[in-house]
Design an enzyme around this catalytic site. Structure first.
Site, mmCIF file in Angstrom:
data_model
loop_
_atom_site.group_PDB
_atom_site.id
_atom_site.type_symbol
_atom_site.label_atom_id
_atom_site.label_comp_id
_atom_site.label_asym_id
_atom_site.label_seq_id
_atom_site.Cartn_x
_atom_site.Cartn_y
_atom_site.Cartn_z
ATOM 1 N N ALA A 74 1.711 1.823 -3.298
ATOM 2 C CA ALA A 74 0.902 0.369 -3.263
ATOM 3 C C ALA A 74 -0.483 0.464 -4.002
ATOM 4 C CB ALA A 74 0.792 -0.213 -1.918
ATOM 5 N N THR A 75 -1.128 1.626 -3.964
ATOM 6 C CA THR A 75 -2.282 2.031 -4.425
ATOM 7 C C THR A 75 -2.323 1.514 -5.906
ATOM 8 O OG1 THR A 75 -2.952 3.489 -3.246
ATOM 9 C CG2 THR A 75 -3.990 3.629 -5.254
ATOM 10 N N ASN A 155 -3.561 -2.748 7.726
ATOM 11 C CA ASN A 155 -3.247 -1.202 8.300
ATOM 12 C C ASN A 155 -3.867 -0.620 9.296
ATOM 13 O OD1 ASN A 155 -5.092 -1.533 5.803
ATOM 14 N ND2 ASN A 155 -5.346 0.755 6.231
ATOM 15 N N GLN A 183 2.018 -2.869 4.320
ATOM 16 C CA GLN A 183 2.228 -2.656 5.760
ATOM 17 C C GLN A 183 3.421 -3.812 6.298
ATOM 18 O OE1 GLN A 183 1.416 -0.292 7.385
ATOM 19 N NE2 GLN A 183 -0.259 0.834 6.512
ATOM 20 N N SER A 203 4.963 -0.343 -0.680
ATOM 21 C CA SER A 203 5.015 1.081 -0.796
ATOM 22 C C SER A 203 6.232 1.744 0.019
ATOM 23 C CB SER A 203 3.651 1.246 0.080
ATOM 24 O OG SER A 203 3.645 2.905 0.392
ATOM 25 N N HIS A 205 6.650 4.621 1.345
ATOM 26 C CA HIS A 205 6.663 5.457 2.748
ATOM 27 C C HIS A 205 5.953 4.623 3.812
ATOM 28 C CE1 HIS A 205 2.005 6.451 2.642
ATOM 29 N NE2 HIS A 205 2.155 6.016 1.478
ATOM 30 N N THR A 245 8.784 8.065 -17.340
ATOM 31 C CA THR A 245 10.192 8.194 -16.933
ATOM 32 C C THR A 245 10.240 7.754 -15.436
ATOM 33 O OG1 THR A 245 10.373 10.153 -18.519
ATOM 34 C CG2 THR A 245 12.012 10.173 -16.670
ATOM 35 N N CYS A 330 -6.229 7.065 4.619
ATOM 36 C CA CYS A 330 -6.878 7.131 3.095
ATOM 37 C C CYS A 330 -8.293 7.573 3.207
ATOM 38 C CB CYS A 330 -6.550 5.884 2.379
ATOM 39 S SG CYS A 330 -5.066 5.163 2.593
HETATM 40 N N1 PMP Z 1 -2.421 -0.959 1.044
HETATM 41 C C1 PMP Z 1 -2.205 -0.927 2.568
HETATM 42 C C2 PMP Z 1 -2.625 -2.106 3.144
HETATM 43 C C3 PMP Z 1 -2.133 0.352 2.761
HETATM 44 O O1 PMP Z 1 -1.785 0.502 4.301
HETATM 45 C C4 PMP Z 1 -1.853 1.326 1.994
HETATM 46 C C5 PMP Z 1 -1.438 2.777 2.475
HETATM 47 N N2 PMP Z 1 -2.188 3.222 3.551
HETATM 48 C C6 PMP Z 1 -1.889 1.131 0.578
HETATM 49 C C7 PMP Z 1 -2.023 0.059 0.165
HETATM 50 C C8 PMP Z 1 -1.532 2.277 -0.359
HETATM 51 O O2 PMP Z 1 -0.205 2.611 -0.453
HETATM 52 P P1 PMP Z 1 0.252 3.717 -1.126
HETATM 53 O O3 PMP Z 1 0.168 5.084 -0.103
HETATM 54 O O4 PMP Z 1 1.764 3.516 -1.559
HETATM 55 O O5 PMP Z 1 -0.447 4.268 -2.635
#
Ligand code: PMP
Length: 379
Positions: A74-75, A155, A183, A203, A205, A245, A330
């Site tokens: 997601a980042t 989050n 989330q 995301s 994970h 890739t 994070c």
């Molecule tokens: N957005 C939100 C609301 C998140 O909670 C997170 C992960 N903490 C991210 C973005 C980033 O996701 P990723 O770890 O997949 O880069």
């Protein structure tokens, strides 16, 4: 596993579903082909796996397969969604964006970069309840508003944002609507199926899939594609928006996680609700104050403050019992007061004593009386 505490930090990352693990291993081992190889069966199998996963991700939000762009998470999706619009904004003279102060850093920081580049960013205030008011957001809309970026589920607090109502507010405005759904994707299904949402960040994970994989879903408006530019260069993969890739094992794992989410989200939710009720009963009884609107919150998250408690001390006291956090993983390398709770205008005492507890359908039963004793011992 050796004697570990119970994992209650599922908003930082979730455990991986066993069926997802099987998929990942299969495409790491036997089917190790490159999805871009055109000349042999390994390539064909890998490409088929990617196509299947694309469809599984698309189905969760009722998008078309070719609207799914695989990214590293997601980042990266958030970065592409926001920075990728810059060129179009500059060319069209639309240099205003709207967001909220409680977004993830991977939205706030790209927006700061756009600001340095001459864009103007409006932050719609979020009150103590932790959700943005669509009527308030509407007041910030201007003729030159390029995009609106609001997260689906926060989050830290688990508070669900009124995405459907924001989409309605935007019905008669051309601004692009981006939703960071890291989330909420695969957990709260209906809001993200709204076709007024132009871009959705996903995301792996956070939905019982692998780390290092995610998606940006970019819906077409009629036949028109959104004028997004890539932020990386070096290959035509993913419609030129995300070269490199394709990580077939991770993509397959994400697809499987999306498939399972779609069929199991209700059942998972029920299990999580039971735990939330037990946790709330135990923790409110010792003076816990819930942060965020308890009526609009995901059933697997509890953000709770205890007057007089130092959250760092509580984490240490609880560490052999339960693994929890006091904010986003994070930014948790150094303790900084949560920008989300600050954005909600909570008092300093409430912010410093906040604990984030998050679980999932796989979490074993917790003895909350032990948690209560440990918290009481450090107050
Ligand atoms: N957005 C939100 C609301 C998140 O909670 C997170 C992960 N903490 C991210 C973005 C980033 O996701 P990723 O770890 O997949 O880069």
């Amino acid at each position: 596993m050796e004697n570990r505490p119970i994992y209650l930090d599922c908003n930082a990352t979730t455990p991986v579903e066993p069926l997802v693990c099987d998929k990942v291993c299969h495409f790491l081992g036997e089917e190790m082909g490159n999805a871009a190889s055109r000349t042999h069966v390994w390539g064909t199998k890998a490409k088929q796996a990617v196509q299947a996963a694309r469809q599984q991700v698309a189905e969760v939000v009722k998008a078309k397969n070719d609207e799914v762009i695989f990214t590293s998470g997601a980042t990266e999706s958030n970065n592409i969604a926001l920075l990728g619009l810059a060129e179009h904004g500059e060319a069209s003279g639309k240099k205003h964006l709207i967001t909220t102060p409680i977004e993830h850093k991977s939205v706030l920081e790209p927006l700061s970069i756009l600001q340095e580049r001459g864009f103007e960013i409006s932050y719609v205030p979020v009150g103590e309840k932790g959700w943005v008011d669509p009527a308030e957001l509407k007041k910030h809309l201007r003729d030159d508003t390029l995009a609106v970026s609001v997260m689906h589920v926060n989050n830290e607090t688990g508070v669900i944002q009124p995405i459907g109502q924001i989409a309605e507010v935007l019905n008669d405005h051309p601004a692009y609507f981006h939703v960071d759904a890291a989330q909420g994707f695969g957990k709260e299904i209906d809001p993200l199926q709204n076709s007024r949402i132009d871009m959705i960040s996903v995301s792996g994970h956070k939905i019982f899939g692998p780390k290092g994989i995610g998606a940006l879903i970019v819906r077409r408006r009629g036949f028109k594609r959104i004028p997004l530019q890539p932020i990386m260069f070096g290959g035509g993969h993913e419609r030129g928006l995300r070269p490199g890739t394709l990580p077939v094992p991770l993509i397959s794992g994400l697809g499987e996680a999306a498939r399972l989410a779609l069929i199991s989200h209700k059942e998972r939710e029920q299990k999580c609700l039971v735990m939330r009720k037990e946790a709330m009963e135990a923790l409110i009884a010792i003076g816990g104050i819930i942060n965020g609107d308890n009526e609009k919150v995901m059933p697997h998250v509890l953000n709770i403050s205890f007057p007089g408690l130092d959250s760092e001390a509580a984490l240490v006291a609880l560490k052999d019992l339960v693994a929890i956090s006091n904010g986003s993983a994070c930014t948790s390398q150094n303790y900084e007061p949560s920008h989300v709770l600050e954005g909600m205008n909570l008092s300093e005492g409430r912010i410093q004593s906040a604990l984030r507890i998050s679980w999932c359908h796989m979490t074993p039963k917790v003895d909350w009386s032990e948690v209560v004793s440990a918290i009481n011992n450090v107050r």
